[in-house]
Structures are given as structure tokens and as C-alpha cells.
Design a protein around this motif. Structure first.
Motif, PDB file in Angstrom:
ATOM      1  N   LYS A 192       0.808  -1.220   0.075  1.00 20.49           N
ATOM      2  CA  LYS A 192      -0.274   0.026   0.212  1.00 20.49           C
ATOM      3  C   LYS A 192       1.099   1.274  -0.005  1.00 20.49           C
ATOM      4  CE  LYS A 192      -3.822  -2.233   2.776  1.00 20.49           C
ATOM      5  NZ  LYS A 192      -4.515  -1.884   4.063  1.00 20.49           N
ATOM      6  N   ASP A 198     -10.205   3.708  -0.281  1.00 21.67           N
ATOM      7  CA  ASP A 198     -10.964   2.533  -1.171  1.00 21.67           C
ATOM      8  C   ASP A 198      -9.783   1.897  -2.252  1.00 21.67           C
ATOM      9  OD1 ASP A 198     -13.213   3.712  -0.284  1.00 21.67           O
ATOM     10  OD2 ASP A 198     -13.631   5.127  -1.868  1.00 21.67           O
ATOM     11  N   GLY A 199      -9.021   1.300  -1.508  1.00 23.03           N
ATOM     12  CA  GLY A 199      -8.024   0.417  -2.202  1.00 23.03           C
ATOM     13  C   GLY A 199      -7.532   1.150  -3.386  1.00 23.03           C
ATOM     14  N   GLN A 205      -3.085   0.379  -4.062  1.00 25.67           N
ATOM     15  CA  GLN A 205      -2.788  -0.804  -3.404  1.00 25.67           C
ATOM     16  C   GLN A 205      -2.474  -2.023  -4.384  1.00 25.67           C
ATOM     17  OE1 GLN A 205      -5.688  -2.202  -0.462  1.00 25.67           O
ATOM     18  NE2 GLN A 205      -5.671  -0.165   0.588  1.00 25.67           N
ATOM     19  N   HIS A 254     -16.676  -5.269   2.269  1.00 27.46           N
ATOM     20  CA  HIS A 254     -16.244  -4.416   1.062  1.00 27.46           C
ATOM     21  C   HIS A 254     -16.185  -4.994  -0.232  1.00 27.46           C
ATOM     22  CE1 HIS A 254     -14.805  -2.312   4.403  1.00 27.46           C
ATOM     23  NE2 HIS A 254     -14.293  -1.187   3.640  1.00 27.46           N
ATOM     24  N   ASN A 304     -14.132  -5.352  -3.970  1.00 23.90           N
ATOM     25  CA  ASN A 304     -12.980  -4.586  -4.491  1.00 23.90           C
ATOM     26  C   ASN A 304     -12.382  -3.554  -3.730  1.00 23.90           C
ATOM     27  OD1 ASN A 304     -13.321  -6.283  -6.808  1.00 23.90           O
ATOM     28  ND2 ASN A 304     -14.705  -4.846  -7.744  1.00 23.90           N
ATOM     29  N   GLN A 305     -12.237  -3.751  -2.628  1.00 19.14           N
ATOM     30  CA  GLN A 305     -11.690  -2.840  -1.571  1.00 19.14           C
ATOM     31  C   GLN A 305     -12.540  -1.424  -1.196  1.00 19.14           C
ATOM     32  OE1 GLN A 305      -8.549  -3.922  -3.502  1.00 19.14           O
ATOM     33  NE2 GLN A 305      -7.118  -3.731  -1.891  1.00 19.14           N
ATOM     34  N   ASN A 348      -7.568  -2.051  11.156  1.00 21.90           N
ATOM     35  CA  ASN A 348      -6.898  -1.918   9.893  1.00 21.90           C
ATOM     36  C   ASN A 348      -6.516  -0.384   9.787  1.00 21.90           C
ATOM     37  OD1 ASN A 348      -6.364  -1.828   7.186  1.00 21.90           O
ATOM     38  ND2 ASN A 348      -8.494  -1.591   6.623  1.00 21.90           N
TER      39      ASN A 348
END
Ligand code: AMP
Length: 347
Positions: free
Chosen positions: A142, A149-150, A153, A205, A207-208, A259
Motif C-alpha cells: 500500500k 478505497d483500495g 494497493q 467491502h 474490490n476494497q 486496519n
């Protein structure tokens, strides 16, 4: 109606800003929104707004002159901007908190330093990639900054794939992929002397990106209390003023790992508008404006569904029942994966 005299400045004009403005309106507080985008839902509800780069000192000075204090809807407002404003007027939560939480490395290091468990991670700049602990895989790399929202990453199943990958000139951490049982979040609001929090929201979630949140979370009372205690410890240690969200993984053996922390109101708390006596937004306004916080009390079970991209078109023409609450953020540009609205169902 009483004349509004007090003006709250809000950085950011997205849906979080819009809901903050609406709560301030309810409390008879004037709002002045500073946003860098013309496509900002909050500008239609506030008393005043400026659309400008966050770096424009003249505009910032004008903003400061016309507000009593400032807050923000989003932690990626440049730290320098918030710090500049803080030197002249009160900003809540304090921008120094943003400096820690805008940076995944600093955030996790801070959490571990106060005895709170996170996923196992390494700072890629400081390690020899070839000697990297094999146990970290499968893993996510990351970017340290500006990821949500991913975004920023990359997933690696094993070390071979990881070593083949060429990273851009950015700073990264690598973190173990958790085969979690569930994800939950705790939303807490804190003023100078007290904090109140909602019970855990259970989050799914895809796709993140958050797809849905529900309350009550299907977890034990013990885990709920434990998660609330962790959120309180974090808010107290940060001397946090405002609403904040702590996101957790629940591992297969029922352990809580943090997280990340969102130093702001959060998507998983949208359902508080319809399911509780007080919303996360109202308690944020109360905390920063030094009004008494309301202890959350839930009236309904609820599920909130995010509406992304083109899906908004279907919802715009759909009838809702009396237990469904559809929010269209009114964003002009529909983009793939952009949060365009949400639907909350109460039971
Ligand atoms: P983040 O932007 O770090 O909050 O990540 C967004 C979502 O991606 C999380 O809510 C998880 O669903 C997933 N995710 C992020 N990090 C991990 C991890 N280390 N293990 C498993 N899933 C993760």
C-alpha cells in the motif's frame, strides 16, 4: 428562527461535507465550505462556499476571516493547508493528528506504540526486499499516503511475484493479507471532556470499496465492548475532538486488528441518519462547536448500501418504500466506482 451568528468552516465539499452541513443547519450553525472541486454536493446546502485550490493563501485568508472555527470532511486535505489555518483559528480535530493518520506507516507505528494490534507490516524503504520475511505473503503493498478505497494497493500472492514488480518512486508498506472473519467499524465522537460511541457496524467491502454496512453487527457483546474500548483509547491518546472511525478486522480466532483510522465522519456511519437518535454528523458538529454530545441510541436495525457509478441511474427511477431512504449526492459527473449515493433500509 434565531439568527445564525456562529460560522463553521468546512474543508471538503463531498457527501460527507453535505451531511455535516445539513446537521449544522439543524443546529442553527452557519457553514462556509472550502472545496477544490466545482462538483461538490455540499455547496448546495451551505451558507457560503469557495471553490479554489487548497493552496491559495489569499482565499484561505478570506475563509479564515469569515469563520469562527474550522473542521474538515476528509483527511486528505493537505496538512500544510490545515496547519496554516490552525495558526490563525481553531481547527478541530487538530491538524497534527492528520499528520500521523495521513501516513499509514506513522498510523500503524502509533497504534502499536500504544499497545493496539494491527496487521503485520514492513516499511519497504527500510528493508532488503530479497530478505523479506516469507511469512508476510500473501500480502498487500500500500502507498503510505493518499490511499483510500483500495487506491494505491497491489496484491502479491508470493515473494517471486513481489520481487518481479517494479514500484514507482513512492513510499510503500507491505502488509500481510488477513483471512478475516468479518470487518467492523466503531464510530466515536469526542469533545474536550467526554466521548460517546455507536455500537459496531458490520461492513462488507467489494474490490476494497465499502459495499454495505449493517447494524447491529453479528458479533459477540464482548467483542463489541472490546472494539469500543480500543476506539476510546485511540481517541483519548490523540486528544481527538470530533467524530472519528476505527476500522477493524476480526480474525478467524476472534481477535481484533485495527486496519485503519479515519479522522473524520465515515461511510459506514451513514445509516446513523435513519437508525439512531443522533447521527455521526450531528455529533461531529456538536463536538467541534462545543455543544453537548448526544449518547447514541439505536431505534432500528438497518442496512446501508453504497451506490457507485452508473447504478445511480437505476435508483433515481426506483420507487422506495417507507422503510427505505435513498440519498442522491447530486454529483454531476458519474464515474466508475465513484460514490454517487446510498440507500438505507431500516427494519
Ligand atoms: P484500506 O484502504 O486499507 O482500508 O483497505 C480497504 C479494504 O481492503 C479493507 O476494508 C479490506 O476489505 C481490504 N483490505 C485492506 N488491507 C487488507 C489486509 N491486510 N488483509 C485483508 N484485506 C485487506
Amino acid at each position: 428562527m434565531k439568527k445564525k451568528t456562529f460560522t463553521l468552516g468546512i474543508f471538503g465539499g463531498g457527501q460527507l461535507g453535505k451531511f455535516l452541513v445539513e446537521s449544522a443547519n439543524k443546529l442553527n450553525i452557519r457553514t462556509f465550505v472550502f472545496t477544490d472541486s466545482a462538483d461538490s454536493p455540499a455547496i448546495y446546502y451551505c451558507d457560503d462556499f469557495i471553490i479554489s485550490s487548497y493552496k491559495d493563501k489569499k482565499k484561505l485568508d478570506f475563509f479564515i476571516k469569515n469563520i469562527d472555527l474550522a473542521t474538515f470532511e476528509f483527511e486528505n486535505i493537505p496538512f500544510k493547508t490545515l496547519d496554516y489555518v490552525e495558526k490563525k483559528i481553531n481547527v478541530s480535530p487538530n491538524p497534527s493528528i492528520i499528520k500521523t493518520l495521513q501516513d499509514r506507516l506513522k498510523e500503524k507505528t502509533f497504534l502499536n506504540s500504544i499497545g493496539i494490534k494491527t496487521t503485520k507490516f514492513y516499511y519497504l524503504k527500510k528493508i532488503n526486499k530479497k530478505k523479506l520475511d516469507n511469512n508476510i505473503f500473501p500480502a498487500l503493498v500500500k502507498t503510505i499516503r493518499l490511499g483510500y478505497d483500495g487506491k494505491g494497493q497491489v496484491f502479491f500472492k508470493n515473494k517471486i511475484d513481489f520481487l518481479k514488480y517494479s514500484f514507482k518512486n513512492k513510499e510503500y508498506i507491505i502488509e500481510k493479507l488477513i483471512n478475516f472473519k468479518k470487518e467492523i467499524s466503531i464510530i466515536i465522537s469526542r469533545d474536550k471532556s467526554k466521548s460517546v460511541s455507536f455500537d459496531a457496524f458490520e461492513n462488507l467491502h467489494k474490490n476494497q470499496i465499502l459495499q454495505k454496512s449493517q447494524v447491529p453487527a453479528n458479533i459477540s457483546a464482548k467483542l463489541n465492548v472490546e472494539a469500543k474500548k480500543i476506539a476510546k483509547k485511540i481517541a483519548d491518546k490523540l486528544n481527538y475532538i470530533g467524530t472519528m472511525c476505527v476500522e477493524f478486522f476480526i480474525t478467524k480466532d476472534n481477535k481484533l486488528l485495527v486496519n485503519e483510522i479515519a479522522p473524520r465522519v465515515h461511510n459506514s456511519g451513514h445509516l446513523t441518519i435513519n437508525a439512531h437518535n443522533v447521527s455521526q454528523f450531528e455529533n461531529h458538529i456538536r463536538a467541534v462547536c462545543n455543544l453537548k454530545l448526544k449518547k447514541p441510541n439505536r431505534f432500528h436495525r438497518a442496512i446501508m448500501y453504497n451506490i457507485l457509478g452508473n447504478d445511480i441511474k437505476k435508483y433515481r427511477s426506483k420507487e422506495t418504500t417507507k422503510n427505505e431512504f435513498f440519498y442522491d449526492y447530486g454529483k454531476k459527473e458519474i464515474k466508475n466506482k465513484r460514490k454517487m449515493g446510498h440507500l438505507t433500509k431500516i427494519f
